[in-house]
Enzyme design. Sequence first.
Site, PDB file in Angstrom:
ATOM      1  N   MET A   1      68.468   4.698 -29.716  1.00  0.00           N
ATOM      2  CA  MET A   1      69.778   4.084 -29.983  1.00  0.00           C
ATOM      3  C   MET A   1      70.858   5.008 -31.414  1.00  0.00           C
ATOM      4  SD  MET A   1      71.069   0.819 -31.435  1.00  0.00           S
ATOM      5  CE  MET A   1      68.759   0.226 -31.718  1.00  0.00           C
TER       6      MET A   1
ATOM      7  N   GLU B   1      45.491  11.133 -39.362  1.00  0.00           N
ATOM      8  CA  GLU B   1      46.142  10.435 -40.637  1.00  0.00           C
ATOM      9  C   GLU B   1      47.193   8.958 -40.339  1.00  0.00           C
ATOM     10  OE1 GLU B   1      43.587  13.331 -41.694  1.00  0.00           O
ATOM     11  OE2 GLU B   1      45.600  13.685 -41.190  1.00  0.00           O
TER      12      GLU B   1
ATOM     13  N   PHE C   1      41.555  24.998 -53.564  1.00  0.00           N
ATOM     14  CA  PHE C   1      41.679  24.877 -51.323  1.00  0.00           C
ATOM     15  C   PHE C   1      41.741  23.094 -51.233  1.00  0.00           C
ATOM     16  CE2 PHE C   1      39.234  23.637 -47.422  1.00  0.00           C
ATOM     17  CZ  PHE C   1      40.801  24.239 -45.954  1.00  0.00           C
ATOM     18  N   GLN C   2      42.663  22.780 -50.420  1.00  0.00           N
ATOM     19  CA  GLN C   2      42.927  21.162 -49.299  1.00  0.00           C
ATOM     20  C   GLN C   2      43.372  20.085 -51.317  1.00  0.00           C
ATOM     21  OE1 GLN C   2      40.574  20.034 -47.066  1.00  0.00           O
ATOM     22  NE2 GLN C   2      42.064  20.829 -45.366  1.00  0.00           N
TER      23      GLN C   2
ATOM     24  N   LYS D   1      35.387  14.307 -55.934  1.00  0.00           N
ATOM     25  CA  LYS D   1      34.596  14.823 -54.859  1.00  0.00           C
ATOM     26  C   LYS D   1      33.098  14.655 -56.149  1.00  0.00           C
ATOM     27  CE  LYS D   1      31.715  17.069 -51.191  1.00  0.00           C
ATOM     28  NZ  LYS D   1      31.920  18.712 -50.371  1.00  0.00           N
TER      29      LYS D   1
END
Length: 556
Positions: free
Chosen positions: A463, A51, A113-114, A163
Site C-alpha cells: 500500500m 502480549e 523493577f518492571q 501485587k
Amino acid sequence: MKLKGAEIIVKCLLEQKVDCVFGYPGGQIIDTFDALYRLGGDIRQILTAHEQGATHAADGYARATGKTGVVIATSGPGATNLVTGIATAYMDSVPLVAITGNVPVSLLGRDSFQEVDIAGVTMPITKHNYIVKDVRELAPTLREAFRIAASGRPGPVLVDVPKNVQQAETEYTEAEIEKPVHKLREQDMSAAIGIINSAKRPYLYLGGGVISSGAGAEVAALAEKLGAPIASSAMGLGAVPTSHPNYMGLIGMHGHKGVARTLGKSDALIAIGARFSDRVAGNRTGFMKNARIVHIDIDAAEIDKNVASHAHITGDVKTVLNRILPLIKPSSDKNWLAQVRQENDKYPLEDSGYALCPRAILRAVNKLKTPDTVIATDVGQHQMFAAQTINFDKPRTWLSSGGLGTMGYGMGAAIGGAMGSGKPVVLITGDGSFHMNMNELVTASKLGLPITVLIFNNHTLGMVRQWQTLFYGRRYSSTTLQLPTDYVKLAEALGAKGMTLTRNEDIEDVLSKAMSAGTPVVVDCRIVENEMVLPMIPPGKGMEDMIGSLSELEEN
C-alpha cells in the site's frame, strides 16, 4: 467468604460468564494466574507468544462473539506490550477488559523493577482505566470495568492491580451481572423521520455500530421499506449480507466505484452506526453537499464531529430503528433502487493480468468458505482487496483493524476469532504485516486451530508502495522488503503446514486443500509488486475524483 484479591479477580471473571482469557504471566501477575489454575473452572487460558498477540486475540474473540474480550498481563513491558492492541480496540469500539499486575503499592513511583504507570500510558486509548490500591475496591471496580466496556459505544477498559492487592484478603460476595442499558434521546427524532419520509432518493450508509448493536435485520427492513440502496464502511461489512438486493458495496477511499457514482445523486443520506471517518468522507467540506444527512449513532460525541448532519438521533442503533420503523412511510417507487443497481453494475472490480491475481484468490475463498467462515486481515493492499471482494453472509465474520490500521493484527485476531466462533478462519495478510506477529502462528499450531493463512507476498509494503507510485514520483523509499523468508519451512518449523501458490490455474486446488485441512496452513501467494488496489479516491479528494481502473489511472 474471605478471598484474596487474585481469587476475587477469577470469581469476577466467572461472574461475567468469561469462558476464555488470553495473556502472558509474569512476576507481578503470578498470583492471578495461580488463582486461575485453582479456581478458573471452565475458563480457557490461552498463552500466546507475545502480549500484543494476546490483546489482538482478545479483540478478535470479542468481534467474533459480541462478548467482552479479556487479556491479562504482568507489569512493565508486559503491560506496555498491550498498548497497540488496546488502541486498536479503542479505535474500532471493541469491548475489552485488560487486567495488568503491578508492583506493590509501597513500590509505586520508585522506579521499581518492571514498574510502569500503565493507567497513565493508556488513558487516551481506553474508555476508562483504574489502578486498584485497596482490595475492598477490587470486585466493584472489575464489575464496573465490564459494564463500561460493553455499554454505550463499546471499548477497552484497563484495570491495574498491584501485587499486594492481589495477595490481600477481603470479604467477597457474588453479584448479578449488570446488563448494559441502552438509552434513547428523542429530541431530534421527529426531524430525522421527517427527512427520511420526504426523501425521493434515500441512501443508507452503515458502520460498525450496526454490528455492535445486532441491528442488521432492522437495517435491511428500513432499506426495503424505503427502496433505498445500502453502502457499508469497512467496519460495517457483514451487517447486511452481500447478497441482499439493496446492498451495493463498500464506501470510501477504496470503495466500489458504482457506490461513489450514485451516492452523490442521493437527496438523503442516512448514516447508521458510522462516524464519517476521513477514509469515507474524504474532502469533508464537499461531502454529500446536495443531500440532507441523518445521523444515527450511540455516541453523542460523533454527531457533527466530522460531517454536519441535518438531523440526528443519539442512541443504540437497534433500539432507534425499532422505534422509528413503524413511523417510516413505505416507498412504492422502485426506480431509484433500480437506477443505482444499474449504475453499480457498470463498474465491476477488475482483475490484473498477472500470473497470480489477488482477486482471483479471494473469489476462490468465496467459493470454498461457508457462511460461518471468519475472515481476518492485517492492514495494507490485501485488506482492501478483501474488503472489496469477499462476500459476507453474516455479521461478526470480518475481523480487521479499521481505525488504527494495525499491521500485525491479523494473526492474533485469527486465533481469537477461531476460539470464539469455533469456526474456520481465513487470514488474509501481506508479507510485511505477517512478519510483525508471525510468532503467533506457533500459538495457532499448539491449539490446532483451523486457520488458513494466505500471505499476499509481493516482497514490498504494497500500500505504501502504491502511494509512492501514484503520488511520490516512484521513489520507493524503505518499501522494498525482499525478505528471504521461506514460508513453507517457517510454517513447518512452527508446527503448521506450508504451501506455495504461483499461478491462477492452481488457486482452487491449493486453497481447497488448505481450507479443508482443519489445522493451521500457510499459503505463500506470490503476487507481483506492481499490483494496485483500485478503485481509489486520491487523498483529500472527493467521490467524483475516484480512479476506478488501471486504464483510468493511465489516462490521469
